[in-house]
Design an enzyme around this catalytic site. Structure first.
Site, PDB file in Angstrom:
ATOM      1  N   ALA A   8       0.805  -1.227   0.000  1.00  0.00           N
ATOM      2  CA  ALA A   8       0.000   0.000   0.000  1.00  0.00           C
ATOM      3  C   ALA A   8       0.832   1.268   0.000  1.00  0.00           C
ATOM      4  O   ALA A   8       0.279   2.363  -0.126  1.00  0.00           O
ATOM      5  CB  ALA A   8      -0.937   0.007   1.214  1.00  0.00           C
ATOM      6  N   ARG A  13       9.866   8.633  -2.735  1.00  0.00           N
ATOM      7  CA  ARG A  13      11.222   8.783  -3.271  1.00  0.00           C
ATOM      8  C   ARG A  13      11.379   8.189  -4.669  1.00  0.00           C
ATOM      9  O   ARG A  13      12.379   8.434  -5.335  1.00  0.00           O
ATOM     10  CB  ARG A  13      12.222   8.131  -2.315  1.00  0.00           C
ATOM     11  CG  ARG A  13      12.391   8.898  -1.002  1.00  0.00           C
ATOM     12  CD  ARG A  13      13.151   8.087   0.022  1.00  0.00           C
ATOM     13  NE  ARG A  13      14.452   7.652  -0.469  1.00  0.00           N
ATOM     14  CZ  ARG A  13      15.190   6.713   0.127  1.00  0.00           C
ATOM     15  NH1 ARG A  13      14.735   6.118   1.222  1.00  0.00           N
ATOM     16  NH2 ARG A  13      16.362   6.373  -0.371  1.00  0.00           N
ATOM     17  N   LYS A  20       4.649   2.240  -6.267  1.00  0.00           N
ATOM     18  CA  LYS A  20       5.999   1.681  -6.124  1.00  0.00           C
ATOM     19  C   LYS A  20       6.059   0.202  -6.486  1.00  0.00           C
ATOM     20  O   LYS A  20       6.977  -0.240  -7.196  1.00  0.00           O
ATOM     21  CB  LYS A  20       6.501   1.902  -4.700  1.00  0.00           C
ATOM     22  CG  LYS A  20       7.880   1.318  -4.442  1.00  0.00           C
ATOM     23  CD  LYS A  20       8.450   1.742  -3.106  1.00  0.00           C
ATOM     24  CE  LYS A  20       7.662   1.219  -1.934  1.00  0.00           C
ATOM     25  NZ  LYS A  20       8.355   1.452  -0.648  1.00  0.00           N
ATOM     26  N   GLY A  76       0.490   2.667   8.912  1.00  0.00           N
ATOM     27  CA  GLY A  76       1.532   1.784   9.396  1.00  0.00           C
ATOM     28  C   GLY A  76       1.310   0.332   9.026  1.00  0.00           C
ATOM     29  O   GLY A  76       0.251  -0.074   8.541  1.00  0.00           O
ATOM     30  N   ASP A 100       7.431  -4.615  -1.937  1.00  0.00           N
ATOM     31  CA  ASP A 100       8.614  -3.935  -2.476  1.00  0.00           C
ATOM     32  C   ASP A 100       9.907  -4.632  -2.066  1.00  0.00           C
ATOM     33  O   ASP A 100      10.985  -4.053  -2.163  1.00  0.00           O
ATOM     34  CB  ASP A 100       8.639  -2.470  -2.027  1.00  0.00           C
ATOM     35  CG  ASP A 100       8.696  -2.310  -0.512  1.00  0.00           C
ATOM     36  OD1 ASP A 100       8.587  -3.320   0.211  1.00  0.00           O
ATOM     37  OD2 ASP A 100       8.844  -1.157  -0.042  1.00  0.00           O
ATOM     38  N   ASN A 164      15.433  -6.322  12.184  1.00  0.00           N
ATOM     39  CA  ASN A 164      14.184  -6.911  11.715  1.00  0.00           C
ATOM     40  C   ASN A 164      14.000  -6.639  10.225  1.00  0.00           C
ATOM     41  O   ASN A 164      14.153  -5.513   9.760  1.00  0.00           O
ATOM     42  CB  ASN A 164      13.034  -6.274  12.501  1.00  0.00           C
ATOM     43  CG  ASN A 164      11.679  -6.627  11.935  1.00  0.00           C
ATOM     44  OD1 ASN A 164      11.436  -7.786  11.590  1.00  0.00           O
ATOM     45  ND2 ASN A 164      10.796  -5.643  11.852  1.00  0.00           N
ATOM     46  N   TYR A 361      12.919  -8.202 -47.417  1.00  0.00           N
ATOM     47  CA  TYR A 361      11.760  -8.337 -46.536  1.00  0.00           C
ATOM     48  C   TYR A 361      10.955  -9.545 -46.977  1.00  0.00           C
ATOM     49  O   TYR A 361      10.480  -9.603 -48.131  1.00  0.00           O
ATOM     50  CB  TYR A 361      10.876  -7.098 -46.565  1.00  0.00           C
ATOM     51  CG  TYR A 361       9.565  -7.313 -45.825  1.00  0.00           C
ATOM     52  CD1 TYR A 361       9.553  -7.494 -44.447  1.00  0.00           C
ATOM     53  CD2 TYR A 361       8.358  -7.386 -46.515  1.00  0.00           C
ATOM     54  CE1 TYR A 361       8.365  -7.719 -43.759  1.00  0.00           C
ATOM     55  CE2 TYR A 361       7.158  -7.605 -45.846  1.00  0.00           C
ATOM     56  CZ  TYR A 361       7.184  -7.782 -44.471  1.00  0.00           C
ATOM     57  OH  TYR A 361       6.008  -8.016 -43.797  1.00  0.00           O
ATOM     58  N   TYR A 382       0.776  -6.845 -48.447  1.00  0.00           N
ATOM     59  CA  TYR A 382      -0.304  -6.024 -47.885  1.00  0.00           C
ATOM     60  C   TYR A 382      -0.785  -5.039 -48.938  1.00  0.00           C
ATOM     61  O   TYR A 382       0.008  -4.284 -49.516  1.00  0.00           O
ATOM     62  CB  TYR A 382       0.232  -5.282 -46.652  1.00  0.00           C
ATOM     63  CG  TYR A 382      -0.768  -4.433 -45.903  1.00  0.00           C
ATOM     64  CD1 TYR A 382      -1.982  -4.957 -45.474  1.00  0.00           C
ATOM     65  CD2 TYR A 382      -0.482  -3.103 -45.606  1.00  0.00           C
ATOM     66  CE1 TYR A 382      -2.894  -4.173 -44.769  1.00  0.00           C
ATOM     67  CE2 TYR A 382      -1.385  -2.317 -44.903  1.00  0.00           C
ATOM     68  CZ  TYR A 382      -2.588  -2.851 -44.486  1.00  0.00           C
ATOM     69  OH  TYR A 382      -3.482  -2.080 -43.802  1.00  0.00           O
ATOM     70  N   SER A 400      17.933 -10.205 -57.378  1.00  0.00           N
ATOM     71  CA  SER A 400      17.956  -8.998 -56.554  1.00  0.00           C
ATOM     72  C   SER A 400      16.922  -7.972 -57.005  1.00  0.00           C
ATOM     73  O   SER A 400      16.591  -7.873 -58.193  1.00  0.00           O
ATOM     74  CB  SER A 400      19.353  -8.369 -56.605  1.00  0.00           C
ATOM     75  OG  SER A 400      20.308  -9.242 -56.045  1.00  0.00           O
TER      76      SER A 400
END
Length: 452
Positions: A8, A13, A20, A76, A100, A164, A361, A382, A400
């Site tokens: 969330a 930054r 993010k 938080g 992240d 942690n 081509y 085409y 050619s």
């Protein structure tokens, strides 16, 4: 188990309107990496908590079969996990991951789950030489008693080097109780998920730890600089695996795999190559410098020369492609085909040993074996509204600067003279020409530039 992925955050930054967790690492969103790792653990419930960016995150993974919970406002990590509670079940432990933090492996997470079992609180921890900015693991007599955030830590606690990572495994019923007891009376005014450690200790629940195989598994992304750093870590990990499989890399620091690359033995890959989607390269093939290959299969001992682009194509054994060639989706080159510099092939089958060595081509064509396609040849497939196929049978020779206006067929062993515009079928075994009569005009004077 249940797995909750926290995704969330705003990511100020990153300096981007894109959430993010949707920024790409190796061609896949950060969150996509975490989801794939989570799925490898076969969770019963998998819930993503989103917030910043509105519905961009659920839309990006709409077909992924996930549960989503919205966190608004963002108060938080503890508050984020609260939003997922309606989507998880009490009779299985819950693993909390971060959208992240893309490089965590299933092996490290399984180690944490094994340590926590069904009744302990497990925390994934690492030890850093410089732990500044991270929550410290506080232990008494070797047992974890709490986690204290940098801003709330005492001088003595800031000297602790075990930190942690935020990744935890907890018994779900107790997790609900601990989350309900959280307070936001701290420097950030947020509900910290880490505060459940002290609550678990108070409840007599043992808090255990596990460590990942590599510190990089726990690194998160908060800026474009950190994203770039993790990209290189991830790519180097891929390069190392390829080297272990017998692939020769001219420079392991200069390869980008944005998908799944499978290589046989004795494959050689030069510098600055990019592989996207699913790419397989059979044994003995060589990939020259600066090639881009996407969703393609390269046969044994094929030689892909520098600056070649291949997408959605199959290259047969012993084929030679490039330099500066382009194979577009639907292309199938059979054994020993040569496609040379500045040749583009699209939605065409090119038979065994056929060659188009320069400046051509070939689109929407069925080319037989042993065909030679000269420089400047174009299949005109085409008409501005519809596409048509060209058929060139075995052993034909296309001179050619010829144009083959589809639908048209060149018979077996036929030859087209240079400069031919073919609008009707060319018979097998014959020379077909379509060329204006050559004239020379005596006495003709080239124009002279007028002086002003």
């Amino acid at each position: 188990m249940n797995i909750v992925i926290l995704a969330a955050g705003m990511g100020k930054r990153m300096q981007s309107a894109l959430p993010k967790v949707l920024h790409p690492l190796a061609g896949k969103p950060l969150l996509g990496h975490v989801i794939d790792t989570a799925r490898s653990l076969s969770p019963r419930q998998l819930c993503v908590v989103y917030g910043h960016g509105g519905d961009a995150v659920p839309k990006a993974f709409a077909d992924a079969g996930l549960s989503f919970a919205k966190q608004e406002p963002q108060l938080g990590t503890g508050h984020a996990v609260m939003q997922a509670l309606p989507h998880i079940e009490d009779d299985a432990p819950t693993l909390v991951l971060y959208g992240d933090v893309p490089l965590t492996t299933s092996a490290s997470l399984q180690r944490l789950l094994d340590a926590a079992g069904n009744d302990k609180l497990g925390v994934l921890t690492i030890t850093l030489d410089d732990p500044t900015g991270y929550g410290r693991i506080v232990r008494e007599n070797g047992r974890i008693t709490s986690i204290v955030e940098q801003k709330d830590a005492s001088q003595a606690q800031r000297a602790i080097r075990e930190i942690n990572t935020g990744i935890i495994a907890a018994p779900t019923a107790r997790l609900r109780k601990w989350l309900a007891a959280l307070s936001n009376q701290n420097a950030q005014g947020e509900y910290y998920l880490t505060d459940i450690i002290a609550l678990a200790v108070a409840d007599g629940v043992e808090v255990v730890s596990a460590q990942p195989d590599d510190v990089a598994e726990t690194l998160g992304v908060n800026s474009k600089a950190q994203l770039a750093e993790l990209e290189r870590v991830h790519q180097r990990n891929i390069a190392n695996r390829l080297l272990e499989q017998g692939v020769t890399l001219a420079d392991p620091a200069r390869i980008d795999v944005r998908g799944e690359l499978t290589c046989g033995r004795d494959v050689a890959i030069d510098v600055n190559c990019v592989f996207e989607g699913r790419v397989s390269i059979a044994e003995g093939a060589a990939i020259g410098a600066n090639c881009v290959i996407k969703n393609a299969s390269i046969g044994a001992c094929a030689n892909i020369k520098p600056f070649t682009h291949i997408e959605g194509a199959t290259v047969g054994a012993g084929a030679q492609v490039g330099p500066y060639a382009r194979l577009r989706p639907g292309t199938e080159l059979e054994q020993d085909v040569h496609v040379g510099n500045f040749v583009e092939v699209k939605n065409s089958i090119v038979g065994i040993g056929s060659k188009a060595n320069h400046l051509a081509y070939v689109g929407d064509a069925d080319v037989g074996s042993g065909v030679n396609i000269g420089a400047g040849v174009i299949t005109c497939n085409y008409d501005g509204a519809n596409k048509f196929r060209t058929v060139i049978e075995d052993d034909a020779f296309i001179g050619s600067d010829s144009q083959l206006v589809a639908p048209v067929r060149v018979g077996k062993g036929a030859t087209l003279g240079a400069g031919t515009t073919l609008t009707k079928d060319a018979p097998a075994g014959q020379l077909t020409l379509s060329r204006a009569k050559q004239l020379s005009l005596p006495g003709w004077q080239r124009p002279v530039k007028i002086k002003k």
